[in-house]
Design a protein around this motif. Structure first.
Motif, PDB file in Angstrom:
ATOM      1  N   MET A 178     -14.353  -0.828  16.746  1.00 56.04           N
ATOM      2  CA  MET A 178     -13.151  -0.096  17.171  1.00 56.04           C
ATOM      3  C   MET A 178     -12.081  -0.197  16.083  1.00 56.04           C
ATOM      4  SD  MET A 178     -10.548  -0.979  20.357  1.00 56.04           S
ATOM      5  CE  MET A 178     -10.430  -2.681  19.817  1.00 56.04           C
ATOM      6  N   LEU A 179     -11.677   0.953  15.557  1.00 58.09           N
ATOM      7  CA  LEU A 179     -10.609   1.006  14.565  1.00 58.09           C
ATOM      8  C   LEU A 179      -9.310   1.282  15.311  1.00 58.09           C
ATOM      9  CD1 LEU A 179      -9.799   0.952  11.596  1.00 58.09           C
ATOM     10  CD2 LEU A 179     -10.228   3.415  11.493  1.00 58.09           C
ATOM     11  N   ARG A 180      -8.465   0.270  15.401  1.00 55.43           N
ATOM     12  CA  ARG A 180      -7.275   0.321  16.240  1.00 55.43           C
ATOM     13  C   ARG A 180      -6.038   0.650  15.410  1.00 55.43           C
ATOM     14  NH1 ARG A 180      -5.507  -4.940  19.818  1.00 55.43           N
ATOM     15  NH2 ARG A 180      -3.667  -4.047  20.890  1.00 55.43           N
ATOM     16  N   LYS A 181      -5.275   1.649  15.879  1.00 52.29           N
ATOM     17  CA  LYS A 181      -4.048   2.048  15.191  1.00 52.29           C
ATOM     18  C   LYS A 181      -2.859   1.671  16.053  1.00 52.29           C
ATOM     19  CE  LYS A 181      -1.608   6.091  13.345  1.00 52.29           C
ATOM     20  NZ  LYS A 181      -1.648   7.568  13.184  1.00 52.29           N
ATOM     21  N   GLN A 182      -1.931   0.917  15.462  1.00 53.34           N
ATOM     22  CA  GLN A 182      -0.751   0.464  16.192  1.00 53.34           C
ATOM     23  C   GLN A 182       0.357   1.498  16.049  1.00 53.34           C
ATOM     24  OE1 GLN A 182      -1.508  -2.646  17.563  1.00 53.34           O
ATOM     25  NE2 GLN A 182       0.207  -2.306  18.982  1.00 53.34           N
ATOM     26  N   ILE A 183       0.707   2.162  17.165  1.00 57.24           N
ATOM     27  CA  ILE A 183       1.776   3.169  17.146  1.00 57.24           C
ATOM     28  C   ILE A 183       3.139   2.486  17.216  1.00 57.24           C
ATOM     29  CG2 ILE A 183       2.717   5.212  18.277  1.00 57.24           C
ATOM     30  CD1 ILE A 183      -0.018   5.649  17.034  1.00 57.24           C
ATOM     31  N   THR A 184       3.281   1.550  18.145  1.00 54.70           N
ATOM     32  CA  THR A 184       4.468   0.698  18.240  1.00 54.70           C
ATOM     33  C   THR A 184       3.970  -0.732  18.456  1.00 54.70           C
ATOM     34  OG1 THR A 184       4.717   0.749  20.656  1.00 54.70           O
ATOM     35  CG2 THR A 184       5.695   2.577  19.419  1.00 54.70           C
ATOM     36  N   GLY A 185       4.894  -1.645  18.587  1.00 57.70           N
ATOM     37  CA  GLY A 185       4.494  -3.023  18.830  1.00 57.70           C
ATOM     38  C   GLY A 185       3.789  -3.210  20.157  1.00 57.70           C
ATOM     39  N   LYS A 186       3.964  -2.249  21.081  1.00 57.91           N
ATOM     40  CA  LYS A 186       3.378  -2.382  22.424  1.00 57.91           C
ATOM     41  C   LYS A 186       2.388  -1.274  22.765  1.00 57.91           C
ATOM     42  CE  LYS A 186       7.472  -4.753  24.270  1.00 57.91           C
ATOM     43  NZ  LYS A 186       8.518  -4.750  25.310  1.00 57.91           N
ATOM     44  N   TYR A 187       2.110  -0.379  21.819  1.00 63.36           N
ATOM     45  CA  TYR A 187       1.216   0.739  22.111  1.00 63.36           C
ATOM     46  C   TYR A 187       0.286   0.987  20.933  1.00 63.36           C
ATOM     47  CZ  TYR A 187      -0.391   5.359  23.666  1.00 63.36           C
ATOM     48  OH  TYR A 187      -1.155   6.426  24.079  1.00 63.36           O
ATOM     49  N   SER A 188      -1.026   0.965  21.208  1.00 61.51           N
ATOM     50  CA  SER A 188      -2.026   1.213  20.175  1.00 61.51           C
ATOM     51  C   SER A 188      -3.018   2.257  20.670  1.00 61.51           C
ATOM     52  CB  SER A 188      -2.762  -0.077  19.805  1.00 61.51           C
ATOM     53  OG  SER A 188      -3.434  -0.621  20.937  1.00 61.51           O
ATOM     54  N   VAL A 189      -3.719   2.896  19.733  1.00 61.53           N
ATOM     55  CA  VAL A 189      -4.703   3.920  20.071  1.00 61.53           C
ATOM     56  C   VAL A 189      -5.959   3.701  19.242  1.00 61.53           C
ATOM     57  CG1 VAL A 189      -2.918   5.615  20.641  1.00 61.53           C
ATOM     58  CG2 VAL A 189      -3.886   5.575  18.341  1.00 61.53           C
ATOM     59  N   SER A 190      -7.040   4.312  19.697  1.00 59.54           N
ATOM     60  CA  SER A 190      -8.301   4.262  18.949  1.00 59.54           C
ATOM     61  C   SER A 190      -9.207   5.368  19.444  1.00 59.54           C
ATOM     62  CB  SER A 190      -8.990   2.910  19.146  1.00 59.54           C
ATOM     63  OG  SER A 190      -9.522   2.805  20.453  1.00 59.54           O
ATOM     64  N   GLY A 191     -10.365   5.469  18.791  1.00 64.22           N
ATOM     65  CA  GLY A 191     -11.416   6.329  19.292  1.00 64.22           C
ATOM     66  C   GLY A 191     -12.107   5.649  20.464  1.00 64.22           C
ATOM     67  N   GLN A 192     -13.241   6.209  20.861  1.00 65.79           N
ATOM     68  CA  GLN A 192     -13.993   5.692  22.004  1.00 65.79           C
ATOM     69  C   GLN A 192     -14.212   4.182  21.897  1.00 65.79           C
ATOM     70  OE1 GLN A 192     -15.397   7.329  24.839  1.00 65.79           O
ATOM     71  NE2 GLN A 192     -15.738   5.204  25.443  1.00 65.79           N
ATOM     72  N   ILE A 193     -13.959   3.455  22.986  1.00 66.78           N
ATOM     73  CA  ILE A 193     -14.158   2.005  22.985  1.00 66.78           C
ATOM     74  C   ILE A 193     -15.451   1.651  23.716  1.00 66.78           C
ATOM     75  CG2 ILE A 193     -11.670   1.581  22.894  1.00 66.78           C
ATOM     76  CD1 ILE A 193     -11.794   0.796  25.861  1.00 66.78           C
ATOM     77  N   SER A 194     -15.959   0.462  23.425  1.00 65.39           N
ATOM     78  CA  SER A 194     -17.159  -0.065  24.064  1.00 65.39           C
ATOM     79  C   SER A 194     -16.765  -1.169  25.042  1.00 65.39           C
ATOM     80  CB  SER A 194     -18.109  -0.614  23.007  1.00 65.39           C
ATOM     81  OG  SER A 194     -17.535  -1.742  22.366  1.00 65.39           O
ATOM     82  N   LEU A 195     -17.750  -1.702  25.781  1.00 72.52           N
ATOM     83  CA  LEU A 195     -17.474  -2.820  26.689  1.00 72.52           C
ATOM     84  C   LEU A 195     -17.056  -4.067  25.914  1.00 72.52           C
ATOM     85  CD1 LEU A 195     -20.341  -2.374  29.298  1.00 72.52           C
ATOM     86  CD2 LEU A 195     -17.975  -1.591  29.441  1.00 72.52           C
ATOM     87  N   ASP A 196     -17.628  -4.253  24.726  1.00 74.78           N
ATOM     88  CA  ASP A 196     -17.213  -5.389  23.881  1.00 74.78           C
ATOM     89  C   ASP A 196     -15.766  -5.234  23.440  1.00 74.78           C
ATOM     90  OD1 ASP A 196     -19.663  -6.637  24.065  1.00 74.78           O
ATOM     91  OD2 ASP A 196     -20.440  -5.757  22.201  1.00 74.78           O
ATOM     92  N   ASP A 197     -15.354  -3.969  23.220  1.00 73.63           N
ATOM     93  CA  ASP A 197     -13.964  -3.735  22.817  1.00 73.63           C
ATOM     94  C   ASP A 197     -12.990  -4.103  23.936  1.00 73.63           C
ATOM     95  OD1 ASP A 197     -14.661  -2.782  20.292  1.00 73.63           O
ATOM     96  OD2 ASP A 197     -14.894  -0.714  21.017  1.00 73.63           O
ATOM     97  N   VAL A 198     -13.439  -3.964  25.181  1.00 71.31           N
ATOM     98  CA  VAL A 198     -12.584  -4.367  26.301  1.00 71.31           C
ATOM     99  C   VAL A 198     -12.269  -5.859  26.203  1.00 71.31           C
ATOM    100  CG1 VAL A 198     -12.426  -4.606  28.809  1.00 71.31           C
ATOM    101  CG2 VAL A 198     -13.421  -2.523  27.808  1.00 71.31           C
TER     102      VAL A 198
END
Length: 525
Positions: free
Chosen positions: A1-21
């Protein structure tokens, strides 16, 4: 999972897996939002599985799905409600883009400034030939209706004239006007681009964040010239002998190249359909050949026409007249050859075709002059909207031009999926139909105006003569004038006078002013 931090409290990414949870739980995430519909692609992890895994980690999971380009105001409101009072949020979709866009739309700290919405009776997206003609025709019927034209362009062009620019007949400047000068009086022009459509809310959102609401919407956004579809083409356009009459700034270069070429190889190309003005690639070729014929250099030039299609012209009645000029100019024709690559510095063009075993092969050809017609699609903001069919064109009834899903939306011109030739002549017939049907809708009358598929293509085969092709749906020949005035089986001087001397002023002072000479809409019987 390539995670992008939009703000200190909000991040986005592409499709996540159960391991990413598990990873998100370890990082302190308390809310997971999915903006991706289930079954968007094969093998995609269902949201229910992600929600179950999140629940085991004491993470709340919310599903706010929407397809790319189809975010609605209800999605934004649901997002606001879900995130209210929450901290450490992670949202995902296929790539993370939708998760970013919905955050931007829902927060006042978005990069797009919040602008008050405005309302019009009729909103028209696109101030090209189709948009302006429709606005003018509608005002003739309903002078008090409020109309808005949305288009970021500063210039308006008479594009059929570019063929004559490339043949040395017109100057390029003769085909241009300031956009402000051709907007009909009484019509509001918003000089912005449309970002998204929300048809369920009767609203479009502009690139600056402004919302424009409407009672009726007309989509006349034109067509996108996809220069980048051919490898190396964009980098060499306007130099190395590579040109195109499909661009205002390049049409003069076509004429420059034709004048300079006294010996060598000239190639003219045509991509797969649909394209606007399917005869334009041939017109460029015939006018160049006419110049070489009159300069007595034609025998020194090897001329080739590479067409991705299988025939010279789609309406068979006009083919014999065109074939006579193919023979006169000694043009080598290559059908089912699609341009895929251009090497400008080394003057090489590469075409994809099939060999005798029906296997794809690449054919290389040298050139000194290369005239290219680019492949064409609907604009990106249209293809990513909820208004289109599977091929990306606005989905309309081919007769009424009314949208098949949204009864208060119409579309015409190059962007609509009606199966007619994409020509200015088609728009000339379509605009009154759309104007009449909207006028009837305003009065709550049944719509009865229909478009018969008429289009025309003045095939300029030499300076002073044109084969005027006129046809409707199904390739049915539909002449405007009697045969003694225009005989489509041969090139005529009268058709040339129509193209060169009559149609340009007719366009600027008639069509764009709402005058419907010869194009009163037909009515259902």
């Amino acid at each position: 999972m390539l995670r992008k931090q939009i703000t200190g409290k909000y991040s986005v990414s592409g499709q996540i897996s159960l391991d990413d949870v598990n990873t998100l739980a370890e990082s302190g995430i308390t809310l997971i939002i999915s903006n991706r519909p289930d079954n968007e692609e094969e093998g995609q992890l269902a949201f229910a599985d992600i929600a179950a895994a999140a629940k085991e980690k004491n993470i709340k999971a919310v599903h706010i799905p929407f397809s790319a380009g189809q975010m609605q105001s209800s999605d934004i409101e649901a997002f606001k409600e879900a995130t209210k009072g929450s901290e450490n949020i992670h949202a995902f979709c296929r790539t993370g883009k939708r998760a970013s866009l919905i955050w931007e739309a829902a927060n006042e700290s978005s990069q797009k400034a919040k602008v008050n919405s405005v309302h019009f009776d009729v909103v028209i997206v696109g101030a090209g030939t189709a948009g302006i003609s429709t606005a003018a025709s509608l005002l003739k019927r309903k002078p008090n209706v409020t109309i808005c034209l949305i288009d970021p362009a500063s210039d308006h062009f008479y594009q059929p004239g570019w063929t004559l620019v490339g043949g040395g007949v017109f100057s390029a400047e003769k085909t241009r006007r300031n956009m402000a000068d051709v907007i009909p009086k009484g019509v509001k022009w918003i000089k912005e681009a449309v970002d998204t459509f929300q048809p369920s809310d009767n609203k479009v959102t502009l690139g600056n964040g402004q919302e424009v609401t409407y009672q009726f919407l007309v989509v006349a956004a034109g067509i996108k010239l996809n220069w980048d579809a051919v490898e190396g083409l964009s980098e060499t356009l306007g130099r190395n002998g590579v040109t195109s009459n499909y661009r205002y700034d390049l049409a003069p270069y076509t004429w420059e190249l034709a004048q300079k070429l006294n010996t060598g190889k000239a190639i003219f190309t045509q991509p797969p359909m649909p394209i606007k003005c399917a005869g334009a690639p041939q017109k460029a070729m015939y006018l160049s050949c006419d110049h070489w014929f009159k300069q007595e250099t034609l025998s020194n030039i090897d001329i080739s026409f590479y067409n991705a299609g299988g025939v010279l012209f789609g309406v068979s009645e006009y083919v014999p007249a065109l074939e006579s000029y193919i023979k006169k100019y000694q043009i080598g024709t290559h059908f089912s050859h699609n341009l895929v690559k251009v090497d400008g510095p080394n003057k090489r063009a590469y075409f994809e075709t099939k060999d005798g075993n029906d296997q794809a092969v690449i054919v290389e050809a040298e050139f000194d002059m290369l005239h290219v017609c680019p492949s064409q699609t609907a604009p990106d903001f249209i293809r990513n909207s909820p208004l289109v069919d599977a091929a990306g064109w606005v989905d309309v009834d081919k007769e009424t031009l009314q949208h098949t899903s949204f009864s208060n939306i119409w579309s015409l011109g190059d962007v609509a999926n009606s199966p007619n030739a994409k020509t200015m002549a088609a728009v000339r017939k379509q605009a009154p139909v759309v104007a009449q049907n909207i006028s009837d809708s305003i009065e709550k009358r049944q719509i009865n105006a229909i478009y018969d598929g008429y289009g025309s293509c003045p095939l300029t085969v030499e300076v002073g003569k044109i084969v005027l092709a006129e046809f409707a749906y199904g390739g049915v020949v539909m002449p405007t004038f009697p045969k003694w005035i225009n005989d489509g089986s041969k090139a005529t001087r009268l058709a040339w006078i129509l193209k060169k001397d009559i149609l340009p002023p007719f366009y600027w002072h008639g069509m764009l002013k709402g005058h419907e000479w010869f194009v009163k809409p037909k009515m259902r019987k």
